[in-house]
Design a protein around this motif. Structure first.
Motif: not given
Length: 109
Positions: A83-84, A86-88
């Motif tokens: 998730d991190l 992807e978000r970053s």
């Protein structure tokens, strides 16, 4: 941390993997890379992490590459780490080498 006679040295990093605690994780990872040619980083699937952890791993990859060492994740990024990533924005425009490191694409089990 534990080592194996036939396999890589395992560097287990425990939660939280955030900016407040990155110094200790950096010391552990650097020590592993200085002492072993092949280092496998093990983290829990439900780890708590932030961008400082991604920066630490990217720095470890660069160091390993310049020092003739191998560093890899014990398993493909999933859960909070995926998730991190992807978000970053790490997932967009990944090279084949990035995909092997983070997602274990093309890695033999």
């Amino acid at each position: 941390m534990q080592s194996s006679v036939t396999g890589p040295f395992t560097c287990e990093l425990s939660d939280p993997l955030t900016v407040r605690f990155v110094g200790g994780h950096q010391e552990a990872l650097l020590g592993a890379l200085l002492g072993h040619e092949n280092v496998e980083i093990s983290v829990s699937s439900d780890l708590v992490c932030d961008l400082s952890f991604l920066q630490l791993l990217e720095s470890a990859r660069v160091y390993a590459g310049t020092a003739g060492r191998v560093v890899r994740l014990s398993r493909a990024a999933d859960g909070n780490l995926l998730d991190l990533l992807e978000r970053s924005g790490f997932l967009s425009g990944m090279t084949a080498e990035d995909r092997r490191f983070w997602l274990h694409e093309g890695v033999m089990p």
